[in-house]
Design an enzyme around this catalytic site. Structure first.
Site, PDB file in Angstrom:
ATOM      1  N   HIS A   1      -2.025  10.391  -0.942  1.00 13.72           N
ATOM      2  CA  HIS A   1      -2.205   9.073  -1.532  1.00 13.72           C
ATOM      3  C   HIS A   1      -2.271   9.141  -3.049  1.00 13.72           C
ATOM      4  CE1 HIS A   1      -2.782   7.834   2.543  1.00 13.72           C
ATOM      5  NE2 HIS A   1      -2.715   6.592   2.149  1.00 13.72           N
TER       6      HIS A   1
ATOM      7  N   GLU B   1       0.837  -1.191   0.000  1.00 12.59           N
ATOM      8  CA  GLU B   1       0.000   0.000   0.000  1.00 12.59           C
ATOM      9  C   GLU B   1       0.874   1.243   0.000  1.00 12.59           C
ATOM     10  OE1 GLU B   1      -2.770   0.448   3.246  1.00 12.59           O
ATOM     11  OE2 GLU B   1      -3.449   2.390   2.494  1.00 12.59           O
TER      12      GLU B   1
ATOM     13  N   ASP C   1       1.498 -14.751  12.867  1.00 13.48           N
ATOM     14  CA  ASP C   1       0.286 -15.309  12.258  1.00 13.48           C
ATOM     15  C   ASP C   1      -0.590 -14.109  11.869  1.00 13.48           C
ATOM     16  OD1 ASP C   1      -2.033 -16.614  11.547  1.00 13.48           O
ATOM     17  OD2 ASP C   1      -1.839 -18.117  13.118  1.00 13.48           O
TER      18      ASP C   1
END
Lengths: 422, 422, 422, 422
Positions: free
Chosen positions: D404, D110, D313
C-alpha cells in the site's frame, strides 16, 4: 412470631377493605416487626406459604443458616434452597495469586458437569498446570447526564475532568474501600454517559459504588451545566451480555492458558490436536452465525456452579460468561489452550460471601475475606479452561451424547478418570 | 465408605507412582464404588476435603436431601449449598396457563431484590394483573455437517428435507417425549449447520434431544453425501447470549404485559408515566451503545433467583435473559408495560426439578411435574415484568441507591409496601 | 499503447504455455509499461475489455479526469463510472467548524433520496438550524503481538507503555502528519492486541498509520519479549460493523442535534411530535430484535451518497453508519432530534479527495484540502439528521410507499417542499 | 430552463418574505417545471450552485448520461460524479449461474485495491477456479402491527396465516414481479412484527415490495384485530448491519469456495497454508473482541467497488458485507477457502442498473437485465473470495504496508502478477 407482630401485619392489610385473598385482591406476604428475620417469623411465614399453597416445605425448612444472618441478603425469608455440591480437581494453577493445586467446589444439578470439569482439570494438571494472569480489576457505574442540547453536552464533557479531584473526593467520602480511578464520557445526542471507573478491592461493590457515584453526581449537578442525571444508563452491562464487556471494566480481566502435549490429549480426552483445533474452528463459525457475544463452549456452566457454591451474585454469570476460548497449535505436537474473561465478577467480601456454605466454599479454596478476590478470579479462569477442553473433546470425539446419556448409571469411557490416572 | 471401596480407589491412584499430593502430581478426588452416592461415601469425601483444606464444612454437611437422590445430578458430592429463600407476591396473572395470584419463591443473597420484585408484583396486581402469552415452545440442537466443497454442501441442503420422515423417525426412536418438528439449514462455506427443532414438553430436554439428534445424524451420514458431522456447532446459543436468540427456538417465547394507571404508578412506585418513559428511552440508548443483546433492566436477577429456587439449570439464565422490556404510553393517563422473552428455558421435569427444595418450590407454584412448564414460563414472565417496573422506578425516582444502601437496616420509603397497601 | 508494451505483455503471458484464453487458463488483463495510466493505454485496455465482452463501453469512455491522475487511486483503469449528482439543501449548521447554510452534493441512483434529505434539511433550517459538535478525532491500527504463553503476554502488556516515547518516535518517523496519541492493550489468551491510536489530521490516513505502526511494531519486536506480530487483528473495525465502534477511535465522533417545534413538524413533515416519538420507539424495538449495530433509519443512504460525491473511501460507510438516532420530547410542544456518529470516517486530503468531481464537491462545501475534515464531519452529521427525521416522518405519516412509488413522475405531497416553503 | 419556470420558482420562494440567502433563511435549491431534468435545467441548477459556492464544476458537468434518463434516480440533478473504473480478472467461476472466466469492473479510488483483488482472482483461477452456489433469494419488508395488549397481539399472530391466500393476493395485486412467499411473526410486547418475505426476481425491489406490503397491511387492518401498523419496524436490516442478517432473507444467500494447493499459495501469495490459517485464527479473535457482525477481511471494499461500477444501490453494502470468510486445511497440502454472504443485495433491473456506465458494466459481465441477478451474485461472491485471500496473504506475509505504501510508484513484489504468471 409474636401476636403483636401478627396484629401489626393484620392491621395494615385490613385497612384495605378489598384486600382479601380473592383473585382480585390477594393479600401481601405477611409482615413482621423488624422484617421478620427471627426463626419463628421465618417459620410463620413458611407456614403461611404452606397453607396458601397446600405444599409441605420439608426441605426448605431444613437449613442450618441462622435466619438472622440472612438480614441484608434476602427479604421475606422462608428458609433455604439446597443445591447439591460436588468437588472437582485437582487443578494445578500457576498464577500471580493462585499458586498450587485446587479442588473446586461446584454446586449444580446438571449430571456429568463435574465429571467433565474434573477430567479437564486432571488433564491440565498432568500437562504441568495452568498459568493465569489478571489484567484489569475494576467495577463501574455509568450514570447519564442530561442537557438542553448537544452544545451544552459537549461543553460539559470538555470540562468534566478538570473537576476530577473534587468528584473523586465526593465519591470516596461515602466509602472506605472504593477508589474512583477515572471518568470516561460517552456522548449520545444531547446526553452524556459518564463511566465512573472504580477499584473495589475484594467486594463486587455495586451498592458501594452506586452510593459513591450518586453522591458525586449530585456534586456535579451543582457545579456544572447538567440539568439532571439518572444513576444508571444501561451502558455498564452489569448482569447483561454486550460487546462493551470485551473492553473490560466490569470486574476482573483474567486469562488462563496451558500447553498440552498430544499424548495427554489422547490419554485423557481421546482426541488429537487436529480434532481439537478443527472443533474450535467449526464452532467459532456457529457463534459468528449466531452473532453471539464472545466464543466459548460453556463458561456459563462452570461459572454458575462456582458462583452458587461460593456465595457470589449468581446473576453476574451473564456478564462474566462473555469471553473467549482459544485453542492453538503449539510446536508440532502440542496445543496451547486458553480462556480470556474480560469482565469476570467475583468477590470474597460482601453479598453472600459471608454466609454459611458460601463462606465454607471460599475457605475451601483459601480465598475467604480480604485479599481473596484476585485469587478466586484466577481459580475461576483455570477451572473454566478445564471445562472448555473437556467439552470440546467430548464433542470432537463423539462421546458427548454418550457421556450425558449414561452418566450416573454406568460410567462412560469418555469421562472415567480413574483408569486414565493410572 | 467401606474398606473395599477405599482399597479400590487407592489402587487406582497408587498405580501412578508420581501421584502424590505434591504440587506436581496432586491426587484425584477419592473414588468410590458406584461413584459414591451413599451417605457415608459423601461424608468420607467431605472429610477428605476438610483434611485437604483445613476447613470445617459444617453448613455443607447440613443437608436434608438424600445423597442417593443426587445421582445423575452431580458427581463427587460432598453435601449441599444453602441459598436463602424468600417469597415475593402476590402477582396476579391472566395467562393461558397461569391463572390467578402467585407467591413466587426466589433464592438469592442480593439484599433488596425480593422487596423490589414484590413491590412491582403488588403494583401489577393492584393494577388488575399481568396478561401473559406463550408463542413458540421448542428446543434445538444444531449439529454441523462437513463436505468436501461448497457444491456438495449445497446439494445436501437442497435434498435434506426429502428425507425428513426418516430422519424424524430415527430421532424419535430414542425418546418418548421429544418430537422433531423440522430441520433448518444454515450453510457456511462448505459446511452446513442443521437446526434440529424439537418440542420437548415439560423437560428442558437437552440430553434427550442431543441423543435423538446424534442418532438422526448417524442416519444422515449413511444416507447422504456428508462425510462427517459434529453434534454441536455453537449456533444454538444454549447458555450463551446471541442475536440469534431473538428468533426463538431455544426454549419458550413468552410475553407479559399490563396496563398501569398513573395513580398506581405514583402510589407504589413514586413516579409519573413521563418519568418511566424517559427512563426507558435513556437506558435503551445505553444498551445500544454497549451493543447489548437485548434491552432489559435486570432479567438476570429475577431469573437467577427463580431458577435456583426451582431446581432449574441455572446456567440457562444466560440465554433466557436475552429479551426486551418495553414501557409505552397508554391513553392519556396510563402506561403499558411489557417484557418479551424469546428464549426462556424452564422445565418442570428432569434435571434438578425433582430434587428436594426444587420440587417443593415448583409445587408451591402449582407447576411441579408434567404440564407445568408453560405455566412456569408465564409466571416467570410476569415476575420479570414486576422486577422491571420496580427497578426502573427506583432509578427514575432517584430512590435506587437509597433503597440498596439502607435495606435490611431500616426500611426505606421506596420499597415499603405495607404503607402503600393500606 | 506502444508496440513495445504490447510485446512485453504478450511475452509475459506467452511464457505460460497453457495460458490461453480458454476457460482453463484465461489470460491476464493486459500489462503495460509503468502500469498503463497514459490515455492510450487506458483506451487499449478498454478496447481489450470490449473485445472480450462484446460490449460497447461508450459511457465508461466518456470521462474528463486525466487518466494519469488516476495513478495511486486505481489499477488497470479503463475509464470512469458516472453516478448522477444532485444537490440538497439548504441546511443551516451551527457547528464549531461548519457555520452557515450548506447545499450538499449527493451522488445516488435511488429515486426520492435527495428529495427526502432536502425536506429534512429545510425543516431543520426553518427550525433554526442544526447544532453540531465533534468529540474524538482519531484513527487506529490494531496489530496483534504473539507470545509463547499468557505469562509472557501479561509481562509485555505491563511494560509496553514504559517505552511509549520510543515507540511514538519510531511511528512518527515515517510521517509528517500522523501523531501517535497512545497505546491500548487488549489481551486474548497468549496474544495481545495493541491499539495504536493516532491523530491523522484531514486524511483518513490508513496507509500512513499502517506504515507508521509497522515500523513501531518492528521496534517493539526488537525490544520486547514478543516473538512476532501481525499488522492487523480485526479489532479496529475498519470498514466493518461492530460494537467496538461505539467507543469511537475509528474516525471522528460527531453529534448533531436540533429542536423542532410541532408546527414545523406538521407543516414540513406532516406529523405530530407523538407520531415521531412513537415511530422511534417502535423501530428501536425492531433494531433490538435484529441485534443491529446501533439504531438509525438510513445513515447508510446519506453517507453513501455524500461519500461517492466527495471522493471518500466509500467502503468506510460500513463503519461510519454505526450510530444512533434519537428523538425526544422537548418542553410541551417541540421535539429534540439528534444523531450520534461514534466512528465517522471522512477526509479532505488523500485518497480520492483530490480527483476531479470529488475535489469539486468538497470545494462546493468549502472543505477541500487541509483543515476541512472536521467541517465535513459536522456537515455529514447535520445532513444525516435531516435524512432521519424525513424518513421517520414518511413512515409515521404513512407517506413512505406513496413517495417512493410516485416519485419522478408526479411529485407527491409528502415531499413537495415548494408548497411548504411559501 | 424557460423564463416561465424561472418565474414560477421565484414566486414560490419570494412568497416567503424572510426567504433570502441570509444564514437565517437561505433559499431553496431552484425549482423547475417537471422537476428540471432537461439539459438546460440541469445546467441552470449547476450554475446556481457554482454561483453560490464560487466553485467551478468542470468535471461535474462532463457527463455523458442523458439528464432526462436520471429522472426517477435522483432529484435536483447538477451533473454526475466520476469514479475511476478498473478491471480485475480473470476469475474462473463454476457456479449454477456464473460459468467461465470473468473480468470484473471495479470503481474505486483506493490504490492497490484492484491489484489485490486481481492477484487473488488469478490465484483462484490458476487453482482451478471458484465454485459458487446460491441458497435463498428473497427480500423482505417487516411492518409492525399494533394492539391494545399482549392478548390481542397473540390472537392476531395465531390467526394471521389463515388469511395468507388473501394477503398474498392483495400484495401481488400491485406488482407483476414480486411474489409473496410467506409471513413470519415476531412478537414484542403488545406489538407484532410481520416479516413479509418475497421473491423479487432480478430487482432489489424495495419500492415494489413496500408498495405490495402496504396494500396487504391495509387489508389486514380491515380484517383483523390490529388497530394500526407502521410499514417499517427496523427488523429487516435493510442497509444496516445486524445479527439477523445471518439467517438470510435480505437478498441472496451465496457461498463461494475453492481449493488452493500450497504451491500456488506460495507462488502467488507468498505464504504457506499454516500462515494463512494462523492469520485467520488471529483475526477471528479480533473480530470477536470487537463484537463485529460477522468475520471477513474486507468484503466492504470489493462490494463497494462492484456496486458503484454496476449501478447497484451502494448503501446496501452495509447489509451485504455482513458475512463470513473461512480458511481451512484440506488434505495435507492444500487449503479450502470460502466466503458466505447471507444477505447479498444485488440487482440487474431497476434502480441504477439501466443507466449509462452501470448498464455497461453489467453487460461486461453478461448479467444486464432479466435473469442476471443470480449470476451477478455468484460473481460477487467469487470476487470477494479473491479479495479475502489476497488481503489475508498480504497481512500474513508482512507485505501489506509495503504494497500500500509503494503502489502506484514502483510495483511491489507482493502484488506483481506479471512475473508470477509466467
Amino acid at each position: 412470631m409474636s401476636v403483636g407482630h401478627e396484629v401489626a401485619f393484620s392491621v395494615k392489610n385490613s385497612a384495605a377493605p378489598s384486600d382479601t385473598d380473592s383473585a382480585r385482591a390477594p393479600g401481601l406476604v405477611p409482615r413482621f416487626d423488624r422484617q421478620g428475620y427471627e426463626a419463628d417469623a421465618v417459620t410463620a411465614r413458611r407456614n403461611w406459604v404452606e397453607e396458601k399453597s397446600g405444599c409441605r416445605l420439608h426441605h426448605v425448612a431444613a437449613f442450618s443458616l441462622s435466619s438472622e444472618e440472612m438480614r441484608g441478603n434476602i427479604e421475606n425469608p422462608i428458609g433455604a434452597v439446597q443445591v447439591p455440591l460436588g468437588i472437582a480437581g485437582p487443578i494445578l494453577i500457576h498464577g500471580d495469586y493462585a499458586k498450587g493445586a485446587f479442588y473446586v467446589p461446584l454446586a449444580t444439578t446438571e449430571g456429568a458437569l463435574i465429571r467433565s470439569y474434573e477430567r479437564g482439570m486432571v488433564t491440565l494438571t498432568r500437562a504441568g498446570g495452568v498459568t493465569t494472569r489478571m489484567y484489569g480489576d475494576e467495577n463501574r457505574v455509568c450514570p447519564v447526564f442530561l442537557f438542553p442540547g448537544v452544545a451544552e453536552a459537549h461543553e460539559f464533557t470538555m470540562r468534566l475532568n478538570d473537576d476530577f479531584p473534587q468528584i473523586k473526593a465526593e465519591a470516596e467520602s461515602t466509602t472506605h474501600h472504593g477508589k474512583l480511578l477515572r471518568l470516561e464520557c460517552r456522548p449520545v445526542g444531547r446526553e452524556v454517559v459518564v463511566n465512573f471507573c472504580y477499584f473495589t478491592a475484594d467486594a463486587h461493590g455495586m451498592n458501594m459504588i452506586v452510593k459513591a457515584t450518586e453522591r458525586a453526581c449530585r456534586w456535579i449537578l451543582r457545579h456544572s451545566n447538567a440539568h439532571d442525571f439518572l444513576i444508571f444508563s444501561g451502558l455498564s452491562s452489569e448482569k447483561r451480555a454486550s460487546g462493551a464487556l470485551f473492553a473490560g471494566g466490569k470486574g476482573k480481566t483474567v486469562v488462563a492458558g496451558a500447553r498440552i502435549p498430544a499424548a495427554l490429549l489422547q490419554r485423557y480426552l481421546h482426541i488429537t490436536p487436529d480434532q481439537l483445533l478443527d472443533l474450535w474452528q467449526h464452532t467459532v463459525l456457529g457463534h459468528i452465525q449466531a452473532h453471539a457475544a464472545g466464543y466459548n463452549g460453556h463458561f456459563a456452566n462452570g461459572l454458575t456452579a462456582l458462583f452458587i457454591a461460593c456465595g457470589q451474585d449468581v446473576a453476574n454469570v451473564v456478564n462474566s460468561a462473555v469471553g473467549i476460548t482459544n485453542f492453538e497449535r503449539f510446536n508440532n505436537d502440542e496445543v496451547y489452550v486458553s480462556v480470556t474473561l474480560p469482565s469476570l465478577t467475583v468477590a470474597t467480601v460482601g453479598g453472600g460471601t459471608g454466609l454459611g456454605t458460601g463462606r465454607e466454599c471460599l475457605s475451601m479454596l483459601g480465598v475467604a475475606g480480604s485479599g481473596g478476590a484476585p485469587k478466586l478470579a484466577e481459580i475461576a479462569a483455570g477451572m473454566l479452561l478445564a471445562g472448555e477442553i473437556s467439552m470440546a473433546a467430548a464433542i470432537a470425539s463423539g462421546e458427548f451424547a454418550q457421556a450425558h446419556d449414561r452418566y450416573g448409571r454406568n460410567q462412560p469411557a469418555g469421562f472415567d478418570l480413574s483408569h486414565n490416572a493410572s
